[in-house]
Design a protein around this motif. Structure first.
Motif, PDB file in Angstrom:
ATOM      1  N   PRO A 116       0.801  -1.236   0.000  1.00 40.48           N
ATOM      2  CA  PRO A 116       0.000   0.000   0.000  1.00 40.48           C
ATOM      3  C   PRO A 116       0.824   1.271   0.000  1.00 40.48           C
ATOM      4  O   PRO A 116       0.301   2.353  -0.315  1.00 40.48           O
ATOM      5  CB  PRO A 116      -0.841  -0.125   1.278  1.00 40.48           C
ATOM      6  CG  PRO A 116      -0.142  -1.150   2.122  1.00 40.48           C
ATOM      7  CD  PRO A 116       0.506  -2.085   1.174  1.00 40.48           C
ATOM      8  N   ASN A 117       2.117   1.160   0.336  1.00 44.08           N
ATOM      9  CA  ASN A 117       2.990   2.340   0.362  1.00 44.08           C
ATOM     10  C   ASN A 117       3.853   2.442  -0.894  1.00 44.08           C
ATOM     11  O   ASN A 117       4.842   3.181  -0.901  1.00 44.08           O
ATOM     12  CB  ASN A 117       3.893   2.287   1.597  1.00 44.08           C
ATOM     13  CG  ASN A 117       3.120   2.363   2.888  1.00 44.08           C
ATOM     14  OD1 ASN A 117       2.615   3.410   3.264  1.00 44.08           O
ATOM     15  ND2 ASN A 117       3.018   1.235   3.573  1.00 44.08           N
ATOM     16  N   TRP A 118       3.468   1.697  -1.936  1.00 49.00           N
ATOM     17  CA  TRP A 118       4.338   1.613  -3.107  1.00 49.00           C
ATOM     18  C   TRP A 118       4.550   2.973  -3.781  1.00 49.00           C
ATOM     19  O   TRP A 118       5.658   3.276  -4.240  1.00 49.00           O
ATOM     20  CB  TRP A 118       3.763   0.625  -4.116  1.00 49.00           C
ATOM     21  CG  TRP A 118       4.755   0.230  -5.152  1.00 49.00           C
ATOM     22  CD1 TRP A 118       4.741   0.533  -6.481  1.00 49.00           C
ATOM     23  CD2 TRP A 118       5.957  -0.526  -4.931  1.00 49.00           C
ATOM     24  NE1 TRP A 118       5.844   0.018  -7.109  1.00 49.00           N
ATOM     25  CE2 TRP A 118       6.609  -0.636  -6.180  1.00 49.00           C
ATOM     26  CE3 TRP A 118       6.530  -1.111  -3.813  1.00 49.00           C
ATOM     27  CZ2 TRP A 118       7.809  -1.316  -6.339  1.00 49.00           C
ATOM     28  CZ3 TRP A 118       7.734  -1.795  -3.957  1.00 49.00           C
ATOM     29  CH2 TRP A 118       8.360  -1.892  -5.209  1.00 49.00           C
ATOM     30  N   SER A 119       3.544   3.799  -3.830  1.00 49.04           N
ATOM     31  CA  SER A 119       3.704   5.114  -4.467  1.00 49.04           C
ATOM     32  C   SER A 119       4.686   5.978  -3.690  1.00 49.04           C
ATOM     33  O   SER A 119       5.481   6.737  -4.283  1.00 49.04           O
ATOM     34  CB  SER A 119       2.356   5.822  -4.585  1.00 49.04           C
ATOM     35  OG  SER A 119       1.790   6.046  -3.303  1.00 49.04           O
ATOM     36  N   GLN A 120       4.668   5.877  -2.361  1.00 48.21           N
ATOM     37  CA  GLN A 120       5.610   6.643  -1.542  1.00 48.21           C
ATOM     38  C   GLN A 120       7.039   6.158  -1.773  1.00 48.21           C
ATOM     39  O   GLN A 120       7.987   6.959  -1.836  1.00 48.21           O
ATOM     40  CB  GLN A 120       5.245   6.493  -0.062  1.00 48.21           C
ATOM     41  CG  GLN A 120       6.112   7.334   0.872  1.00 48.21           C
ATOM     42  CD  GLN A 120       5.753   7.134   2.332  1.00 48.21           C
ATOM     43  OE1 GLN A 120       4.871   6.351   2.669  1.00 48.21           O
ATOM     44  NE2 GLN A 120       6.449   7.847   3.206  1.00 48.21           N
ATOM     45  N   GLN A 125      12.365   6.945  -4.411  1.00 42.44           N
ATOM     46  CA  GLN A 125      13.348   6.479  -5.395  1.00 42.44           C
ATOM     47  C   GLN A 125      13.604   7.546  -6.458  1.00 42.44           C
ATOM     48  O   GLN A 125      14.751   7.811  -6.836  1.00 42.44           O
ATOM     49  CB  GLN A 125      12.830   5.187  -6.038  1.00 42.44           C
ATOM     50  CG  GLN A 125      13.817   4.490  -6.957  1.00 42.44           C
ATOM     51  CD  GLN A 125      14.772   3.594  -6.200  1.00 42.44           C
ATOM     52  OE1 GLN A 125      14.877   3.693  -4.977  1.00 42.44           O
ATOM     53  NE2 GLN A 125      15.474   2.726  -6.900  1.00 42.44           N
ATOM     54  N   LYS A 126      12.538   8.167  -6.940  1.00 42.86           N
ATOM     55  CA  LYS A 126      12.682   9.193  -7.978  1.00 42.86           C
ATOM     56  C   LYS A 126      13.439  10.412  -7.443  1.00 42.86           C
ATOM     57  O   LYS A 126      14.276  10.992  -8.157  1.00 42.86           O
ATOM     58  CB  LYS A 126      11.309   9.632  -8.494  1.00 42.86           C
ATOM     59  CG  LYS A 126      11.395  10.668  -9.615  1.00 42.86           C
ATOM     60  CD  LYS A 126      10.027  11.119 -10.085  1.00 42.86           C
ATOM     61  CE  LYS A 126      10.161  12.095 -11.260  1.00 42.86           C
ATOM     62  NZ  LYS A 126      11.009  13.268 -10.929  1.00 42.86           N
ATOM     63  N   ALA A 127      13.169  10.795  -6.197  1.00 38.50           N
ATOM     64  CA  ALA A 127      13.856  11.955  -5.627  1.00 38.50           C
ATOM     65  C   ALA A 127      15.360  11.715  -5.551  1.00 38.50           C
ATOM     66  O   ALA A 127      16.165  12.616  -5.806  1.00 38.50           O
ATOM     67  CB  ALA A 127      13.294  12.262  -4.242  1.00 38.50           C
ATOM     68  N   CYS A 128      15.743  10.492  -5.213  1.00 43.54           N
ATOM     69  CA  CYS A 128      17.176  10.160  -5.163  1.00 43.54           C
ATOM     70  C   CYS A 128      17.769  10.123  -6.572  1.00 43.54           C
ATOM     71  O   CYS A 128      18.865  10.633  -6.804  1.00 43.54           O
ATOM     72  CB  CYS A 128      17.367   8.816  -4.462  1.00 43.54           C
ATOM     73  SG  CYS A 128      19.095   8.290  -4.346  1.00 43.54           S
ATOM     74  N   GLN A 129      17.045   9.531  -7.511  1.00 42.53           N
ATOM     75  CA  GLN A 129      17.529   9.476  -8.892  1.00 42.53           C
ATOM     76  C   GLN A 129      17.727  10.885  -9.451  1.00 42.53           C
ATOM     77  O   GLN A 129      18.684  11.149 -10.188  1.00 42.53           O
ATOM     78  CB  GLN A 129      16.542   8.703  -9.762  1.00 42.53           C
ATOM     79  CG  GLN A 129      17.024   8.473 -11.187  1.00 42.53           C
ATOM     80  CD  GLN A 129      18.245   7.586 -11.248  1.00 42.53           C
ATOM     81  OE1 GLN A 129      18.221   6.447 -10.820  1.00 42.53           O
ATOM     82  NE2 GLN A 129      19.342   8.126 -11.782  1.00 42.53           N
ATOM     83  N   ASP A 130      16.850  11.799  -9.086  1.00 42.44           N
ATOM     84  CA  ASP A 130      16.981  13.187  -9.538  1.00 42.44           C
ATOM     85  C   ASP A 130      18.280  13.812  -9.024  1.00 42.44           C
ATOM     86  O   ASP A 130      18.916  14.611  -9.726  1.00 42.44           O
ATOM     87  CB  ASP A 130      15.790  14.020  -9.072  1.00 42.44           C
ATOM     88  CG  ASP A 130      14.507  13.688  -9.828  1.00 42.44           C
ATOM     89  OD1 ASP A 130      14.591  13.033 -10.888  1.00 42.44           O
ATOM     90  OD2 ASP A 130      13.425  14.079  -9.352  1.00 42.44           O
TER      91      ASP A 130
END
Length: 351
Positions: A116-120, A125-130
């Protein structure tokens, strides 16, 4: 064998609180200078530097400082005979390694897309990749908060609140174990109750020449809060210069989460050293045989060796003490390579 408490204020060491890894270089060279002044006979000995976890930052910085010192000797200075370095479950490229957590948890069937927390988790993950892509500013050049926080987001998402209190969280140092939340392994290995009173013994402190009584605790939060290495490039950038002069051995226990093998292989695959990028064939993994038993597998190219050790935690010498002894063979070229793979066998007097 010499153990060094660093940075200052860790263990029984004293001095000023420092903030960045270039200061570690200054202090370590000062330590070596004073050590060899006391024990000049040791100048003739070869030096091997080894450590684990955050030593993945310390060791490259220290090795780089020693090698540069050797390149700029003045009359009367002695060379420090650094021969190789060994980094165990090291956090060498923190932001890159943080990106490995999601896939690693999925690979071990600890989480899946139905969480249920997959979007978070994806947002983290995206914030780190950025940060890695340079599209998001980070005040910390070495370990961005958005990357550092990914593991905690996953631990929150995988907490089992219906389990007994001491079994609700995955142990980040050995994924087969469970721990209370939010500890999640911070008490691993379970030896604190033995080590703390031992190191607080006045006799032991006296035997170690501790000048003033120290109230030893497992972690010094004052150092942790101060030594953020905010302005220090990740140690990965130093590896090519080091391995152009001496061998580097990187080893990993395969049960570790926090500095897992996938994350290490990821930053190594993006690293250029001695004329090429990554291992020549990262799928060509050679068995490591220790005393006639398969202990792990090895990748080795251009003086850089990666060893994945089976059934070993974040603390390889704790969980596989005998096997860990043979890691040193890769620093001294004392193994045999044949059709079985890399083979380590007892030396005379070693049982």
């Amino acid at each position: 064998m010499v153990y060094v408490d660093q940075p200052p204020m860790v263990g029984f060491s004293d001095g000023e609180l420092i903030r960045n890894l270039n200061q570690v270089q200054i202090y370590f060279l000062r330590f070596l200078e004073k050590y060899f002044a006391l024990f000049p006979e040791d100048l003739q000995n070869d030096i091997y530097i080894a450590g684990e976890s955050y030593a993945g930052q310390y060791i490259p910085y220290v090795a780089d400082a020693i090698l540069k010192r050797n390149e700029n000797l003045t009359d009367g200075d002695d060379e420090y005979k650094l021969k190789a370095v060994l980094i165990g479950n090291g956090i060498v490229s923190p932001d890159e390694q943080s990106l490995s957590y999601v896939d690693w948890f999925k690979e071990k069937s600890l989480i899946d897309d139905s969480n249920p927390n997959w979007s978070q988790i994806n947002d983290a993950q995206k914030a780190c990749q950025d940060v890695l892509d340079g599209t998001a500013a980070s005040p910390n050049e070495n370990y961005a908060f958005s990357c550092h926080s990914i593991l905690q987001v996953i631990l929150n998402a995988t907490r089992n609140e219906s389990a007994p209190a001491d079994q609700q969280c995955v142990n980040v140092y050995d994924y087969q174990l469970r721990d209370s939340f939010p500890s999640c392994g911070s008490s691993y290995p379970p030896v604190t109750e033995l080590i703390t009173p031992y190191l607080n013994s006045s006799k032991i402190q006296n035997d170690l020449n501790v000048n003033h009584p120290v109230n030893f605790t497992e972690c010094n939060t004052k150092v942790q809060e101060t030594f953020t290495a905010t302005n220090s490039p990740p140690a990965k950038v130093l590896l090519p210069g080091i391995v152009s002069q001496i061998p580097i051995i990187v080893y990993n226990g395969d049960l570790d989460i926090i500095c897992n093998s996938n994350g290490v292989l990821s930053y190594l695959s993006n690293l250029t050293w001695n004329g090429a990028t990554g291992f020549d064939d990262a799928n060509n993994r050679t068995d490591w045989i220790v005393e006639d038993k398969k202990a792990g597998w090895v990748l080795q190219d251009r003086d850089l060796t990666f060893i994945n050790i089976f059934n070993a935690s974040h603390l390889v010498p704790y969980s596989r003490p005998l096997v860990s002894r043979y890691l040193f063979d890769f620093a001294t070229d004392e193994y045999t390579k044949n059709d079985k793979g890399f083979v380590s066998s007892p030396k005379d007097g070693l049982k």
